[in-house]
Design an enzyme around this catalytic site. Structure first.
Site, PDB file in Angstrom:
ATOM      1  N   ARG A   1     -18.172  -1.356   4.818  1.00 21.87           N
ATOM      2  CA  ARG A   1     -19.173  -2.190   4.142  1.00 21.87           C
ATOM      3  C   ARG A   1     -19.759  -3.203   5.129  1.00 21.87           C
ATOM      4  O   ARG A   1     -20.893  -3.631   5.030  1.00 21.87           O
ATOM      5  CB  ARG A   1     -18.470  -2.903   2.982  1.00 21.87           C
TER       6      ARG A   1
ATOM      7  N   HIS B   1      -1.018  -5.763   2.153  1.00 26.68           N
ATOM      8  CA  HIS B   1      -2.218  -6.599   2.148  1.00 26.68           C
ATOM      9  C   HIS B   1      -1.888  -7.957   1.534  1.00 26.68           C
ATOM     10  O   HIS B   1      -1.194  -8.020   0.514  1.00 26.68           O
ATOM     11  CB  HIS B   1      -3.325  -5.937   1.309  1.00 26.68           C
TER      12      HIS B   1
ATOM     13  N   GLU C   1       0.821  -1.208   0.000  1.00 24.66           N
ATOM     14  CA  GLU C   1       0.000   0.000   0.000  1.00 24.66           C
ATOM     15  C   GLU C   1       0.858   1.262   0.000  1.00 24.66           C
ATOM     16  O   GLU C   1       1.812   1.366   0.742  1.00 24.66           O
ATOM     17  CB  GLU C   1      -0.925   0.006   1.227  1.00 24.66           C
TER      18      GLU C   1
ATOM     19  N   CYS D   1      -7.964  -1.552   7.953  1.00 27.41           N
ATOM     20  CA  CYS D   1      -6.562  -1.549   7.504  1.00 27.41           C
ATOM     21  C   CYS D   1      -6.118  -0.143   7.122  1.00 27.41           C
ATOM     22  O   CYS D   1      -5.069   0.331   7.568  1.00 27.41           O
ATOM     23  CB  CYS D   1      -6.364  -2.500   6.330  1.00 27.41           C
TER      24      CYS D   1
HETATM   25  N1  PCA Z   1      -8.245  -6.631   6.643  1.00 27.61           N
HETATM   26  C1  PCA Z   1      -9.206  -5.576   6.793  1.00 27.61           C
HETATM   27  C2  PCA Z   1      -9.149  -5.197   8.242  1.00 27.61           C
HETATM   28  C3  PCA Z   1      -8.423  -6.303   8.927  1.00 27.61           C
HETATM   29  C4  PCA Z   1      -7.819  -7.080   7.852  1.00 27.61           C
HETATM   30  O1  PCA Z   1      -7.026  -8.019   8.003  1.00 27.61           O
HETATM   31  C5  PCA Z   1      -9.019  -4.419   5.807  1.00 27.61           C
HETATM   32  O2  PCA Z   1      -8.500  -4.641   4.700  1.00 27.61           O
HETATM   33  O3  PCA Z   1      -9.385  -3.291   6.117  1.00 27.61           O
END
Ligand code: PCA
Length: 203
Positions: free
Chosen positions: A88, A165, A78, A141
């Site tokens: 959501r 991610h 990111e 996140c």
């Molecule tokens: N993914 C979520 C929140 C916690 C996680 O592991 C997200 O992408 O926001």
């Protein structure tokens, strides 16, 4: 140097969260850096509070947070966190904000301060599918990355903060409706990302 690596608790009806499964399997040292690993609740408010406590107590040189991105087909490094909560689904505390800021009055966005492009290049070099991502979403996140970068901007200018991610694990995507990545490859990916952060810090 000290690097804090965080993963998240399971959410949205899942039994596991690959981010913590991978993060907790990292060794305690990588390339001269000491790693400290912590699981963070998938909750808007508690995640920022947990991070604040860890930063105060540990005073790390860098923070690499990791989260699950269901449906991703590769590692997503990111680049940006935005000042928006727009959920959501409810978080694990039952909170489902719409059009709220992460920090009232905070800047619209922050850029990640880890070497994002170098990490993607290093992952691809090792044949791990990876992309730069320009949106970490508007759920917990993105909220955590924004909190880290905001706190860094306010209090710890030398602190490097970033977010990776990861896709589902194969056992979460058994029905074939979503892409997945094996745990071993995810752990290797995080290892490479930490190495790149430690390498940059040395310079
Ligand atoms: N993914 C979520 C929140 C916690 C996680 O592991 C997200 O992408 O926001």
């Amino acid at each position: 140097m000290k690097i804090l690596v965080t993963g998240f608790t399971p959410f949205g009806g899942e039994q596991i969260n690959p981010s913590w499964e991978a993060a907790r399997r990292l060794p305690n040292r990588i390339g001269g850096a000491e790693l400290i690993k912590h699981e963070i609740p998938t909750e808007f408010d508690a995640s920022g509070a947990a991070l604040h406590k860890l930063l105060t107590e540990l005073r790390p040189d860098a923070v690499l947070s990791v989260g699950q991105y269901g449906g991703a087909n590769c590692i997503r490094v990111e680049r940006v966190a935005i000042n928006l909560r727009d959920a959501r689904i409810a978080d694990n505390a039952g909170k489902q904000p719409t059009d709220e800021p992460v920090v009232a009055g905070g800047p619209d966005a922050y850029f990640a301060t880890i070497p994002t492009r170098e990490i993607v290049d290093a992952l691809r070099e090792q044949n791990i599918p990876a992309q730069l991502s320009y949106s970490a979403g508007t759920f917990v996140c993105n909220n955590l990355l924004y909190c880290a970068l905001h706190e860094s901007a306010q209090s710890y200018p030398a602190l490097r903060c970033g977010f990776v991610h990861v896709p589902y694990l194969p056992e979460q995507a058994k029905d074939g409706n979503a892409p997945s990545m094996g745990l071993e490859m995810m752990v290797k990916a995080l290892h490479i990302a930490v190495e790149a952060i430690a390498e940059e810090e040395k310079q």
